[in-house]
Each structure stands twice: as C-alpha cells, then as structure tokens.
Scaffold this active site. Sequence first.
Site, PDB file in Angstrom:
ATOM      1  N   TYR A 180      62.968   5.457   9.036  1.00 17.31           N
ATOM      2  CA  TYR A 180      62.253   6.723   9.076  1.00 17.31           C
ATOM      3  C   TYR A 180      60.833   6.588   9.607  1.00 17.31           C
ATOM      4  CZ  TYR A 180      59.551   6.110   4.665  1.00 17.31           C
ATOM      5  OH  TYR A 180      58.673   5.701   3.693  1.00 17.31           O
ATOM      6  N   HIS A 222      68.639  37.117   6.502  1.00 24.76           N
ATOM      7  CA  HIS A 222      68.699  37.214   7.949  1.00 24.76           C
ATOM      8  C   HIS A 222      67.404  37.795   8.510  1.00 24.76           C
ATOM      9  CE1 HIS A 222      70.741  37.542  11.781  1.00 24.76           C
ATOM     10  NE2 HIS A 222      70.264  38.763  11.903  1.00 24.76           N
ATOM     11  N   LYS A 241      50.436  10.538   7.543  1.00 25.44           N
ATOM     12  CA  LYS A 241      51.575  10.636   8.472  1.00 25.44           C
ATOM     13  C   LYS A 241      51.949  12.083   8.730  1.00 25.44           C
ATOM     14  CE  LYS A 241      55.446  11.003   6.872  1.00 25.44           C
ATOM     15  NZ  LYS A 241      56.621  10.426   6.225  1.00 25.44           N
ATOM     16  N   CYS A 283      50.888   6.255  -0.341  1.00 25.81           N
ATOM     17  CA  CYS A 283      51.232   7.616   0.056  1.00 25.81           C
ATOM     18  C   CYS A 283      50.007   8.395   0.513  1.00 25.81           C
ATOM     19  CB  CYS A 283      51.912   8.327  -1.114  1.00 25.81           C
ATOM     20  SG  CYS A 283      52.342  10.020  -0.751  1.00 25.81           S
ATOM     21  N   CYS A 329      52.612   8.850   3.369  1.00 28.54           N
ATOM     22  CA  CYS A 329      53.103  10.231   3.500  1.00 28.54           C
ATOM     23  C   CYS A 329      52.055  11.218   4.015  1.00 28.54           C
ATOM     24  CB  CYS A 329      53.583  10.772   2.164  1.00 28.54           C
ATOM     25  SG  CYS A 329      54.084   9.585   0.933  1.00 28.54           S
ATOM     26  N   GLU A 377      70.107  30.567   6.767  1.00 26.04           N
ATOM     27  CA  GLU A 377      71.264  31.395   6.405  1.00 26.04           C
ATOM     28  C   GLU A 377      72.577  30.698   6.798  1.00 26.04           C
ATOM     29  OE1 GLU A 377      71.868  35.172   8.531  1.00 26.04           O
ATOM     30  OE2 GLU A 377      70.415  34.489  10.026  1.00 26.04           O
ATOM     31  N   GLU A 409      59.602   8.517  12.957  1.00 24.53           N
ATOM     32  CA  GLU A 409      58.521   9.496  12.789  1.00 24.53           C
ATOM     33  C   GLU A 409      57.374   9.211  13.752  1.00 24.53           C
ATOM     34  OE1 GLU A 409      59.256  10.646   8.093  1.00 24.53           O
ATOM     35  OE2 GLU A 409      57.736   9.167   8.569  1.00 24.53           O
TER      36      GLU A 409
HETATM   37  P1  FAD Z   1      51.719   2.343  -3.823  1.00 21.20           P
HETATM   38  O1  FAD Z   1      51.481   3.781  -3.641  1.00 21.20           O
HETATM   39  O2  FAD Z   1      51.888   1.510  -2.615  1.00 21.20           O
HETATM   40  O3  FAD Z   1      50.511   1.784  -4.686  1.00 21.20           O
HETATM   41  C1  FAD Z   1      50.351   0.416  -4.958  1.00 21.20           C
HETATM   42  C2  FAD Z   1      48.881   0.131  -5.087  1.00 21.20           C
HETATM   43  O4  FAD Z   1      48.711  -1.151  -5.679  1.00 21.20           O
HETATM   44  C3  FAD Z   1      48.164   0.066  -3.755  1.00 21.20           C
HETATM   45  O5  FAD Z   1      47.065   0.949  -3.772  1.00 21.20           O
HETATM   46  C4  FAD Z   1      47.718  -1.381  -3.627  1.00 21.20           C
HETATM   47  O6  FAD Z   1      46.479  -1.522  -2.965  1.00 21.20           O
HETATM   48  C5  FAD Z   1      47.615  -1.789  -5.075  1.00 21.20           C
HETATM   49  N1  FAD Z   1      47.777  -3.229  -5.331  1.00 21.20           N
HETATM   50  C6  FAD Z   1      48.774  -4.039  -4.905  1.00 21.20           C
HETATM   51  N2  FAD Z   1      48.636  -5.284  -5.413  1.00 21.20           N
HETATM   52  C7  FAD Z   1      47.531  -5.249  -6.189  1.00 21.20           C
HETATM   53  C8  FAD Z   1      46.862  -6.214  -6.979  1.00 21.20           C
HETATM   54  N3  FAD Z   1      47.337  -7.456  -7.124  1.00 21.20           N
HETATM   55  N4  FAD Z   1      45.733  -5.854  -7.620  1.00 21.20           N
HETATM   56  C9  FAD Z   1      45.235  -4.607  -7.504  1.00 21.20           C
HETATM   57  N5  FAD Z   1      45.832  -3.635  -6.779  1.00 21.20           N
HETATM   58  C10 FAD Z   1      46.972  -3.964  -6.140  1.00 21.20           C
HETATM   59  N6  FAD Z   1      57.344   8.471   0.616  1.00 21.20           N
HETATM   60  C11 FAD Z   1      57.753   9.746   0.489  1.00 21.20           C
HETATM   61  O7  FAD Z   1      58.229  10.129  -0.579  1.00 21.20           O
HETATM   62  N7  FAD Z   1      57.661  10.627   1.540  1.00 21.20           N
HETATM   63  C12 FAD Z   1      57.129  10.269   2.732  1.00 21.20           C
HETATM   64  O8  FAD Z   1      57.045  11.089   3.662  1.00 21.20           O
HETATM   65  C13 FAD Z   1      56.660   8.936   2.890  1.00 21.20           C
HETATM   66  N8  FAD Z   1      56.093   8.539   4.036  1.00 21.20           N
HETATM   67  C14 FAD Z   1      55.610   7.277   4.148  1.00 21.20           C
HETATM   68  C15 FAD Z   1      55.018   6.894   5.340  1.00 21.20           C
HETATM   69  C16 FAD Z   1      54.529   5.644   5.506  1.00 21.20           C
HETATM   70  C17 FAD Z   1      53.873   5.259   6.806  1.00 21.20           C
HETATM   71  C18 FAD Z   1      54.631   4.702   4.424  1.00 21.20           C
HETATM   72  C19 FAD Z   1      54.098   3.309   4.578  1.00 21.20           C
HETATM   73  C20 FAD Z   1      55.220   5.052   3.235  1.00 21.20           C
HETATM   74  C21 FAD Z   1      55.715   6.348   3.081  1.00 21.20           C
HETATM   75  N9  FAD Z   1      56.341   6.755   1.900  1.00 21.20           N
HETATM   76  C22 FAD Z   1      56.800   8.046   1.787  1.00 21.20           C
HETATM   77  C23 FAD Z   1      56.572   5.802   0.777  1.00 21.20           C
HETATM   78  C24 FAD Z   1      55.537   5.990  -0.334  1.00 21.20           C
HETATM   79  O9  FAD Z   1      54.246   5.860   0.202  1.00 21.20           O
HETATM   80  C25 FAD Z   1      55.778   4.973  -1.425  1.00 21.20           C
HETATM   81  O10 FAD Z   1      57.109   5.058  -1.866  1.00 21.20           O
HETATM   82  C26 FAD Z   1      54.845   5.167  -2.626  1.00 21.20           C
HETATM   83  O11 FAD Z   1      53.504   5.126  -2.248  1.00 21.20           O
HETATM   84  C27 FAD Z   1      55.135   4.119  -3.689  1.00 21.20           C
HETATM   85  O12 FAD Z   1      54.240   4.240  -4.752  1.00 21.20           O
HETATM   86  P2  FAD Z   1      53.865   2.984  -5.660  1.00 21.20           P
HETATM   87  O13 FAD Z   1      53.033   3.511  -6.781  1.00 21.20           O
HETATM   88  O14 FAD Z   1      55.065   2.210  -5.968  1.00 21.20           O
HETATM   89  O15 FAD Z   1      52.987   2.050  -4.720  1.00 21.20           O
END
Ligand code: FAD
Length: 446
Positions: free
Chosen positions: A177, A435, A51, A43, A48, A440, A181
């Site tokens: 999405y 308004h 973006k 994110c 997010c 509204e 976007e």
């Molecule tokens: P992540 O935030 O992906 O974190 C996982 C972390 O684990 C990463 O940093 C990764 O490097 C690390 N990792 C993975 N495997 C290992 C390993 N084996 N060892 C060590 N580290 C590891 N969501 C919204 O709510 N609103 C939005 O507008 C939105 N826009 C988005 C736009 C884009 C382009 C993308 C790709 C996603 C968007 N999302 C949005 C989705 C949102 O980013 C995810 O739902 C959210 O980040 C999920 O969180 P998480 O903690 O599950 O995983």
Amino acid sequence: MSNHDFDLLVIGAGSGGVRASRIAAGHGARVAVAEEFRVGGTCVIRGCVPKKLLVYGSHFAEDLVDARRFGWHIEGKRFDWPTLRDNVAAEVDRLNELYQNTLDNNDVTTLLGHARLLDAHTVDVAGTRHTADKILIASGARPYLPDVPGAEYGITSNEVFHLPELPGRVVIAGAGYIATEFAGVFHALGVDVTLINRSETILRGWEPALADRLLQISMAKGLNFKLNCRLERVEKISDGLRLHFADGKTMDTDVLMWALGRVPNVEDLGLEGVGVALNEKGAIAVDEDNCTNVQNIFAVGDVTDRVQLTPVAIREGHSFADRQFGSNPWRVDYNAIPSAVFSNPPLGSVGMTEAQARNAYGQVRVFTSDFRPMKSVLAGRTERALYKLVVDAATDRVVGAHMIGPDAPEILQAVAIAVKAGLTKAQFDDTMALHPTMSEELVLMR
Ligand code: FAD
C-alpha cells in the site's frame, strides 16, 4: 500503588502508546511515556497523516484538468512542491503539539530519549533510570531495507516527506500500500514514476480483481511498472542513481524509494536481557491480552506485528490500559477490520476476499458492479470503478466488500459497519438506493 517511580512506563509515544498512557492515567495510574523521536509516532509524524495530505495535494492535478469539462478555465496553473511540503510539515507540528498537550493534560510524564530495559522493572531513558510496576512496549516498526549493495542511497517513507525538491524520476521498490500510494502521489505531481517488484502482482493479499484494476488504470495514466524483477545493486552516478537488475539491465533515476514493508522495532530495547520472547516474525510475542512471556511486560501495536494499522494499535493500547488499570476488561476484536489504499484511484476493503471466503465457506456468491462514475463520464475519464461483494451462500451474509474508485475508503467505512454487523445480501438489497451516488451500487447489485 507500587513503590516504583511509576505504575506504568510506556516505551513509544505513537498511536498505541499515547492511547494506553492517557487511558491508564485516567484510571489513576502514575504514567510515564518515553519517546526517542517525536510524540505522535509514525502515523502522525511520518505515516497516515502527512501521506493523506500529500494524496489530497496531488489529487488537485486531475481535478484541475477535469474542471475544464465543467466549464472552469484555470490559466497558468503551477505546482510548488515546497509549499505543499512545508504546509504538511506545519500541520504535523500542530498535531505533535496537540498530542503532547494530551499527555500533559492527563498528567502523563514525557521522557524524551531512547528507552532500554535494564531489568523487568527498570528502564534507562537517555542515561536516566526509571522504575515502573508495569511496562508497555509500543515501539512500532520501521521501513525494511534490503541487503543489496548501495541500499543506503535509497530513501524510505521516513525521508519522503522532506524532499528538498520534486525529483524528475522516482523508482519505488515494492508493491504494497505504501508503494502504490506514493506512486500515485508522485505521478500526479508530474514525476516520471516506475514501480519495481519481485513478483508479477501488486497489492498482495488484496482482492486480486481490484489490484489488477489499479494496475490497469495506473498503466493507462502513464505509470511504469517493472514486475518480476530483482534489483541487485544501487550505484551512485553523477546525476542520480543507477539500478542494476539481475537480468543485466539497468535503470537510472533521481530518487529510489524503498517500500518493501515494515519490521518491528525490537532492537536495542534490552529485550534479551529481560527474556522477552519474540515470535517467528521477529515481533514481540503477545497473547490476546497483550501480555508477553514476562509477567509485568506488555506490548501493543506494530511491534507485535498483528495488524499494522493505527486504529488497531489504538484499540490495543486502550484495551491494555482498561484491563490492567480499569475495572472493565475487554479484548480487541480483529474480525472485519476495514483497510484502504490511498492510491489513485483508491481502494477500500473489509472482510474476506473471494478466495478466502471460498476456503472458509465453500459456497459463495459474488456480486460485482463495474461502472464509470457519473463525474468521470462528464470529465471524459475512461477509468472504471469496481465494487465487489462476497456473500456466504449458506447464510446470505455479506462476508467481504471490496471497492476501487473515487472515495472508496470513505464509502467503505460505512459498509464495514454492515459487514461487521453480519448483515445479509437481502438486507443490503432491501436498503433504498441514495441517488445519484456511486455508493448506491452497493444496494443495486443483482
Ligand atoms: P508508532 O506509531 O510507530 O509509534 C512508536 C513510537 O515509538 C515512535 O514514535 C518511535 O519513535 C518510538 N520508539 C521506538 N523505539 C523507541 C525506544 N527504544 N525508546 C523510545 N521511543 C521509541 N495506518 C493506518 O491505519 N492508515 C494509514 O493510512 C497508514 N498509512 C501509513 C503510511 C505510512 C507511510 C506509514 C509508514 C505507516 C502508515 N500506517 C497507516 C501505519 C501506522 O502508522 C502504524 O500502524 C501505527 O503508527 C502503529 O502505531 P504504534 O503505536 O504501534 O507505533
């Protein structure tokens, strides 16, 4: 306190992992979080946040045109991609630091490197072993790459924020999405955009009337759509890429961006060795308390592929930490989660679509408002906003609210409170209009 190195070791310092780490540490647990890329996760680093900043940046294109009808004359306007790209990257760096500070200030140990389970209590991070009583997998998801020859020539949302220059032509494969976007961003910045998709619709799962409105407005703005098509091969040519379709046609482009969905990061985590089960979608299978089938291993966020949104991952991480380390266990409520598409114009949605509500309740009443926002009228824009309320006929409860138009996501967040609270259409109607606003319309639909 266990005799392991840590009470909790979290794999992944993204939305879910950072929240879980911080809250567990606040409850007195000794916590470590492993991160192989950058603290903050998808994110903050490549989702997010950057973006949305690109969406803001690109929207100036239309704002500057519209400003003329409001009396502003801006000579010699020019867009500079490196300025936007680098300022966004600097903001991401700032947030990355802020997240790191949060972990440090809460005495969470950050372990940089790839983490892999060696057994149910031991994790290898970049060659060093660490033991923990409980392990939380919050490794997120990554862009799906299709199995077509030349797929590697395409970029994904991981690379799109770092383009060395703004391309003349972009083809975006997908219609969810992220695809819509980035189509909006690139088009506003002057790029020739084509969105290609296998099916004949965009934004599957969204209220079809709104998806259709976005399609119509986008086509009127000059975005190209090639729907019902199957991309079979990507060829590198001297001045870009040539896309070969199943119908024998080809299309040349400078950049191909894959936006075909996201797959859970379950590989190379040592899950098989420890016996952590996956579900039919290839995600880590968890119950409503984020427990896997292995007693001391848990998972939250995108890797569980429930609802792939940041606020959901954050709540799951928080709920996990409170349940396992605090004294007030609670569960995430997945009902009426608001969501948005930051396309141009954007969409906001909460609750059931009309079709879902008909299946669930049988009798529903639907109210729509199809209007030209006041600002668009003076600006000379023809595009219309569309708001839709879905009401359960038996109880009069508003069970779905869907909107496309300027600032729809901002408005929708407030509407989501009303829908979540189970307010009735009569209570919407009883609310005085504010308004003149676009929102509204929500209390004026008869
Ligand atoms: P992540 O935030 O992906 O974190 C996982 C972390 O684990 C990463 O940093 C990764 O490097 C690390 N990792 C993975 N495997 C290992 C390993 N084996 N060892 C060590 N580290 C590891 N969501 C919204 O709510 N609103 C939005 O507008 C939105 N826009 C988005 C736009 C884009 C382009 C993308 C790709 C996603 C968007 N999302 C949005 C989705 C949102 O980013 C995810 O739902 C959210 O980040 C999920 O969180 P998480 O903690 O599950 O995983």
